[in-house]
Design a protein around this motif. Structure first.
Motif, PDB file in Angstrom:
ATOM      1  N   SER A 105      50.825  58.174  32.547  1.00 36.81           N
ATOM      2  CA  SER A 105      50.623  58.009  33.988  1.00 36.81           C
ATOM      3  C   SER A 105      49.162  57.754  34.361  1.00 36.81           C
ATOM      4  O   SER A 105      48.877  57.193  35.416  1.00 36.81           O
ATOM      5  CB  SER A 105      51.153  59.237  34.761  1.00 36.81           C
ATOM      6  N   ILE A 106      48.235  58.148  33.466  1.00 34.30           N
ATOM      7  CA  ILE A 106      46.813  57.909  33.744  1.00 34.30           C
ATOM      8  C   ILE A 106      46.263  56.779  32.863  1.00 34.30           C
ATOM      9  O   ILE A 106      45.058  56.584  32.782  1.00 34.30           O
ATOM     10  CB  ILE A 106      45.967  59.187  33.603  1.00 34.30           C
ATOM     11  N   GLY A 107      47.168  56.088  32.190  1.00 33.44           N
ATOM     12  CA  GLY A 107      46.759  54.910  31.431  1.00 33.44           C
ATOM     13  C   GLY A 107      46.182  55.175  30.055  1.00 33.44           C
ATOM     14  O   GLY A 107      45.459  54.327  29.513  1.00 33.44           O
ATOM     15  N   LEU A 108      46.498  56.314  29.490  1.00 30.71           N
ATOM     16  CA  LEU A 108      46.030  56.622  28.120  1.00 30.71           C
ATOM     17  C   LEU A 108      47.130  56.408  27.092  1.00 30.71           C
ATOM     18  O   LEU A 108      48.265  56.525  27.341  1.00 30.71           O
ATOM     19  CB  LEU A 108      45.523  58.063  28.026  1.00 30.71           C
ATOM     20  N   LEU A 141      55.475  68.897  25.093  1.00 33.79           N
ATOM     21  CA  LEU A 141      54.725  67.777  24.531  1.00 33.79           C
ATOM     22  C   LEU A 141      55.047  66.499  25.311  1.00 33.79           C
ATOM     23  O   LEU A 141      54.146  65.705  25.627  1.00 33.79           O
ATOM     24  CB  LEU A 141      55.048  67.609  23.044  1.00 33.79           C
ATOM     25  N   ALA A 142      56.305  66.304  25.662  1.00 33.32           N
ATOM     26  CA  ALA A 142      56.698  65.134  26.450  1.00 33.32           C
ATOM     27  C   ALA A 142      56.046  65.149  27.829  1.00 33.32           C
ATOM     28  O   ALA A 142      55.664  64.093  28.343  1.00 33.32           O
ATOM     29  CB  ALA A 142      58.225  65.065  26.571  1.00 33.32           C
ATOM     30  N   HIS A 143      55.884  66.331  28.425  1.00 32.22           N
ATOM     31  CA  HIS A 143      55.167  66.411  29.708  1.00 32.22           C
ATOM     32  C   HIS A 143      53.754  65.857  29.546  1.00 32.22           C
ATOM     33  O   HIS A 143      53.283  65.076  30.380  1.00 32.22           O
ATOM     34  CB  HIS A 143      55.077  67.865  30.191  1.00 32.22           C
ATOM     35  N   ILE A 144      53.083  66.286  28.483  1.00 26.93           N
ATOM     36  CA  ILE A 144      51.703  65.853  28.260  1.00 26.93           C
ATOM     37  C   ILE A 144      51.647  64.360  27.962  1.00 26.93           C
ATOM     38  O   ILE A 144      50.800  63.642  28.508  1.00 26.93           O
ATOM     39  CB  ILE A 144      51.059  66.683  27.130  1.00 26.93           C
ATOM     40  N   LEU A 145      52.551  63.886  27.124  1.00 26.14           N
ATOM     41  CA  LEU A 145      52.554  62.458  26.785  1.00 26.14           C
ATOM     42  C   LEU A 145      52.874  61.602  28.014  1.00 26.14           C
ATOM     43  O   LEU A 145      52.273  60.528  28.199  1.00 26.14           O
ATOM     44  CB  LEU A 145      53.542  62.187  25.649  1.00 26.14           C
ATOM     45  N   ASN A 146      53.786  62.060  28.853  1.00 28.57           N
ATOM     46  CA  ASN A 146      54.079  61.336  30.092  1.00 28.57           C
ATOM     47  C   ASN A 146      52.888  61.335  31.033  1.00 28.57           C
ATOM     48  O   ASN A 146      52.610  60.339  31.708  1.00 28.57           O
ATOM     49  CB  ASN A 146      55.321  61.900  30.783  1.00 28.57           C
ATOM     50  N   PHE A 147      52.170  62.450  31.081  1.00 30.31           N
ATOM     51  CA  PHE A 147      50.949  62.528  31.898  1.00 30.31           C
ATOM     52  C   PHE A 147      49.940  61.497  31.394  1.00 30.31           C
ATOM     53  O   PHE A 147      49.326  60.763  32.172  1.00 30.31           O
ATOM     54  CB  PHE A 147      50.354  63.932  31.850  1.00 30.31           C
ATOM     55  N   ARG A 148      49.779  61.436  30.080  1.00 26.82           N
ATOM     56  CA  ARG A 148      48.838  60.471  29.493  1.00 26.82           C
ATOM     57  C   ARG A 148      49.216  59.039  29.913  1.00 26.82           C
ATOM     58  O   ARG A 148      48.344  58.262  30.304  1.00 26.82           O
ATOM     59  CB  ARG A 148      48.825  60.571  27.967  1.00 26.82           C
ATOM     60  N   HIS A 198      49.895  69.844  15.429  1.00 24.64           N
ATOM     61  CA  HIS A 198      49.145  68.605  15.214  1.00 24.64           C
ATOM     62  C   HIS A 198      49.385  67.622  16.364  1.00 24.64           C
ATOM     63  O   HIS A 198      48.435  67.036  16.905  1.00 24.64           O
ATOM     64  CB  HIS A 198      49.551  67.990  13.867  1.00 24.64           C
ATOM     65  N   LYS A 199      50.637  67.449  16.754  1.00 21.80           N
ATOM     66  CA  LYS A 199      50.966  66.530  17.846  1.00 21.80           C
ATOM     67  C   LYS A 199      50.342  66.998  19.161  1.00 21.80           C
ATOM     68  O   LYS A 199      49.844  66.193  19.951  1.00 21.80           O
ATOM     69  CB  LYS A 199      52.482  66.406  18.008  1.00 21.80           C
ATOM     70  N   LEU A 200      50.393  68.298  19.388  1.00 23.63           N
ATOM     71  CA  LEU A 200      49.825  68.861  20.609  1.00 23.63           C
ATOM     72  C   LEU A 200      48.314  68.648  20.650  1.00 23.63           C
ATOM     73  O   LEU A 200      47.769  68.201  21.670  1.00 23.63           O
ATOM     74  CB  LEU A 200      50.178  70.347  20.697  1.00 23.63           C
ATOM     75  N   ALA A 201      47.642  68.952  19.553  1.00 21.86           N
ATOM     76  CA  ALA A 201      46.183  68.763  19.494  1.00 21.86           C
ATOM     77  C   ALA A 201      45.820  67.305  19.729  1.00 21.86           C
ATOM     78  O   ALA A 201      44.868  67.000  20.466  1.00 21.86           O
ATOM     79  CB  ALA A 201      45.645  69.251  18.151  1.00 21.86           C
ATOM     80  N   ASN A 202      46.576  66.387  19.129  1.00 24.32           N
ATOM     81  CA  ASN A 202      46.311  64.961  19.328  1.00 24.32           C
ATOM     82  C   ASN A 202      46.548  64.529  20.767  1.00 24.32           C
ATOM     83  O   ASN A 202      45.883  63.628  21.266  1.00 24.32           O
ATOM     84  CB  ASN A 202      47.166  64.112  18.390  1.00 24.32           C
ATOM     85  N   SER A 203      47.494  65.166  21.435  1.00 28.26           N
ATOM     86  CA  SER A 203      47.839  64.754  22.799  1.00 28.26           C
ATOM     87  C   SER A 203      46.815  65.204  23.837  1.00 28.26           C
ATOM     88  O   SER A 203      46.739  64.615  24.914  1.00 28.26           O
ATOM     89  CB  SER A 203      49.232  65.265  23.181  1.00 28.26           C
TER      90      SER A 203
END
Length: 175
Positions: A172-175, A163-170, A35-40
């Motif tokens: 970094s791009i202002g999401l 998941l933290a990689h993806i959230l950090n990426f988000r 669920h967290k991954l899909a949301n990210s």
């Protein structure tokens, strides 16, 4: 700084024992990952999915497909450890797998669906394990003998790590 980008939640401590009391929390972490991954990644554009979360790192698309690959391997490794006496598991070259055409081009929804479906079986299996089954082991050619408690801890960490990689990426791009 690269270590914080590469290991945003720190590295997994292979020497730390995972207690039976921690297993419930680890199972919950594994259970919640799809669920967290899909949301990210659900609102990311194709361009964003094909962007790397760090210089020299995989794209977000490759990370999602990699998580599916590791879920498949975890499911098999647990089943082997339960049904065989300390089986030696087969490693996979995750770097080469991430370069395969499916990992580079397929929509992430395919792996998200796979992760969600496999997660149901995986979590059901893990929750059913007795104390003695949680102590069953498989032999990792590089890390040595791992009991299922430690494997569950490793894979809970692994999912949260990516998941933290993806959230950090988000971020970094202002999401």
């Amino acid at each position: 700084m690269i270590d914080k980008i590469r290991y945003p939640i720190g590295q997994f401590n292979m020497s730390e024992d995972v207690g039976v009391e921690e297993i419930k929390d680890l199972i919950t972490q594994i259970e919640n990952l799809p669920h967290k991954l899909a949301n990210s990644v659900g609102d990311l554009s194709i361009e964003q999915l094909d962007s790397s979360y760090r210089e020299g790192g995989w794209t977000i698309r490759q990370v999602v497909h990699h998580i599916a690959d590791t879920y498949i391997n975890l499911h098999i490794r647990i089943r082997l450890a339960i049904t065989e006496d300390k089986p030696t598991i087969k490693l996979f070259n995750q770097e080469l797998w991430a370069e395969l055409p499916d990992a580079q081009t397929l929509p992430v929804g395919i792996s998200l669906n796979l992760i969600e479906s496999l997660n149901i079986r995986l979590v059901t299996l893990i929750k059913s394990l007795s104390h003695s089954e949680l102590n069953r082991q498989f032999r990792h050619p590089e890390a040595g003998d791992l009991n299922l408690k430690k494997a569950i801890g490793l894979y809970a960490w692994h999912g949260n790590h990516h998941l933290a990689h993806i959230l950090n990426f988000r971020k970094s791009i202002g999401l």
